[in-house]
Scaffold this motif. Sequence first.
Motif, PDB file in Angstrom:
ATOM      1  N   ALA A 113      10.828  17.617   1.134  1.00  0.00           N
ATOM      2  CA  ALA A 113      11.271  18.352   0.016  1.00  0.00           C
ATOM      3  C   ALA A 113      10.747  19.665  -0.062  1.00  0.00           C
ATOM      4  O   ALA A 113      11.552  20.805  -0.517  1.00  0.00           O
ATOM      5  CB  ALA A 113      10.508  17.480  -1.147  1.00  0.00           C
ATOM      6  N   ILE A 130      14.549  28.724  -1.949  1.00  0.00           N
ATOM      7  CA  ILE A 130      14.275  29.893  -2.575  1.00  0.00           C
ATOM      8  C   ILE A 130      14.346  31.257  -1.712  1.00  0.00           C
ATOM      9  O   ILE A 130      14.690  32.354  -2.194  1.00  0.00           O
ATOM     10  CB  ILE A 130      12.498  29.827  -2.791  1.00  0.00           C
ATOM     11  N   ALA A 160      12.996  23.049  -0.506  1.00  0.00           N
ATOM     12  CA  ALA A 160      12.817  24.022  -1.672  1.00  0.00           C
ATOM     13  C   ALA A 160      12.456  25.173  -1.244  1.00  0.00           C
ATOM     14  O   ALA A 160      13.027  26.412  -1.940  1.00  0.00           O
ATOM     15  CB  ALA A 160      11.605  23.369  -2.354  1.00  0.00           C
ATOM     16  N   VAL A 213      18.243  21.466  -5.971  1.00  0.00           N
ATOM     17  CA  VAL A 213      17.323  20.664  -6.755  1.00  0.00           C
ATOM     18  C   VAL A 213      17.353  19.243  -6.569  1.00  0.00           C
ATOM     19  O   VAL A 213      16.198  18.613  -6.594  1.00  0.00           O
ATOM     20  CB  VAL A 213      17.547  21.347  -8.177  1.00  0.00           C
ATOM     21  N   THR A 244      15.788  18.230  -3.587  1.00  0.00           N
ATOM     22  CA  THR A 244      14.304  18.292  -3.563  1.00  0.00           C
ATOM     23  C   THR A 244      13.736  17.132  -4.443  1.00  0.00           C
ATOM     24  O   THR A 244      12.722  16.363  -3.922  1.00  0.00           O
ATOM     25  CB  THR A 244      13.856  19.639  -4.217  1.00  0.00           C
TER      26      THR A 244
END
Length: 496
Positions: free
Chosen positions: A114, A122, A118, A99, A102
Motif C-alpha cells: 500500500a 504522490i 501511495a 486510492v 491503496t
Amino acid sequence: MTRDVDVSTPRGDAPHQDTTGLRRFGLRALLGWAALLVGAVPFLLLWLLVQSSWPPLASLDGEVAAELNQQVSGSPLLVTVLRWVTDLGGTAFAVLVMVLATVFLLIRRQRRLAAFVAVTGIGLAILGPVAKAVVDRARPVVQSPVVETPSNASFPSGHSMTAMVVYGALLLVALPSVRRRARPWLVAATAVVVVAVGFTRLALGVHFVSDVLAGWALGAGWLAVTAAAFRGWQHSRGREPDVPLDPLDVPPGGEAHLAPSSDPALPGGRRTVLRLLAAAAGVFAVLTLLGLLVTAVLTDTWLGRFDRSVVQWIVEQRSPGLTTFMETLSVLSDTRVVIAVGLALAVLGLAVAASWRPAVFVVVTIVGEVLLYFASSRVVDRLRPEVADLVGGLPSGASWPSGHVAAAVAVYGALAALVIVYGRGRWRWWVLAVPAVLAPAIGISRIYVAAHYPTDVLAGLLLGAVWVWACARYLLPPPGRGVRAGTAAAAARGRM
C-alpha cells in the motif's frame, strides 16, 4: 562421554555468505539504476531535441499531428471512443484507481505494498506538473480541433506518463499473485492500455509524438525508482523473494491475492445465469408493455395530462440557483459517476469479503441495468417533453424509462445491498435510505431539466429496484452469512 557437537555455521562460511549477500545487493542496485536510466536517458534526450528544435523530430511531430487530425476530425463516433479511452490516463481516474488500490491493500493488511502504491501515486502527481513547467512547450495547433486544447504545457504528455505509472504499479503489485502462465497476458494487457492512452493523445490533437514518448519514458523512470526503493525496503528486513523474477521481491505469503477465499464467484453456476436471464426478460417485458400502454393508449387520458402538467409546473419554477442544484443532483447518476462508484464498490467489496461475489454482483447489476434500459427505450421510443430542456444532445426518442433514475437505483442500491450483506449491526439497514432518497431526488431533477415525464421516472425506479433485488437475491449470500464469510476470510488472511 558424549562430546558436544558444534552445529553452528562454520566461521569459514561467513565471508562466503557476506560476499553472496553483497553480490545480490549489488546486482539489485545495478538493475534498479539500469531501469532508471532506461526511462531517464530517453526523456532527457527528447527534452534536448525538443529544446533545440531538431528538424527530423519537429517534422515528425508536425506530420503525425496533421495526418491524425485529418483522419479523426470527420468521425464524431471515433472522437467519442478516443475520449473515453484517453480518460483512462486522466487525473480523476488515476486518483480513483490509486486510492482504491491503496485502500484495498490496507484492508488486506499489505501495508508495504500500500505504501508503494501511495508513494508512487504522490510522486506522479508532483513530477508531471514540474516537468511540464520546466519545459513549457506549446500544444499542437491542428486544422480541425476535435477537443478543447488543455491550458497547461504539452511536454511531456501527462496522460501517457500517468498510464505508464498507474497501470505499471498495479502490474507490479499483481504479478506475484498471478500464475506464471498468465503473467505474459497480464503484461500484454497493461502494455495495450498504456499504448492506447498515448495514441489517443496524438489522435485528439493535444500532443506531439515526442510528448507521448517523453511521458512514457519519465513514467517508466519514476516507476523504476519507486520499485527499486521498495525492493531495498523489503531486504532491509531480511526478507528474501520466493520468486526471483518478482519485480518487487514480495516475500512468500505477502502477495496481494485478489480473492483468497473459496467462496464461488457465481453461486449456482448455470442455474443462477438462467434465473438472472429470466428476471431480465420479465423486467423487459413489463417495462415494454407499460411503456407502450402509456404512450399509445393513455397519452390522451388523465395520466397523459398529469405527465404534461407536472413537467410544465416544474419548469415554471426554474431559477438560476435551483437550476444549478438540480444539474448537480443529476450528475450523481451520470455515466462517469456510475462507473466510478461501481468500480469503488467492486474493489472494496472484493477487499472486504475476499471473494469475487461482490464484484460480480456489482458488474452484473450495472451492466444489466444499462442493457435493460437501452432495450426497453428503443422499443417504446417515447418522445421527450415538448418544453425547453436544459440538457443538450439527448436522443429525442429515449424518454421511457429514465436511464439516470434506473442507474441511480442500481448503483446506490448495490451499495445498500453490499452493506446489508457484509456489514454488522442493525445500523446497516439504514443505508437503504441512500437509494430511497437519492433516486427520487434525481428523478425530480430529470423532470426539472425537461428530460423526462413523471411516469418515465417511475419506470426507472421500477427497473432499478427489481433488477437490484434480483441480482442480490441470486448473487449475494443472505444478510448475516456474508458477515461470517468475511470474518472467516479475515482470519485466513491473518494466518498468511
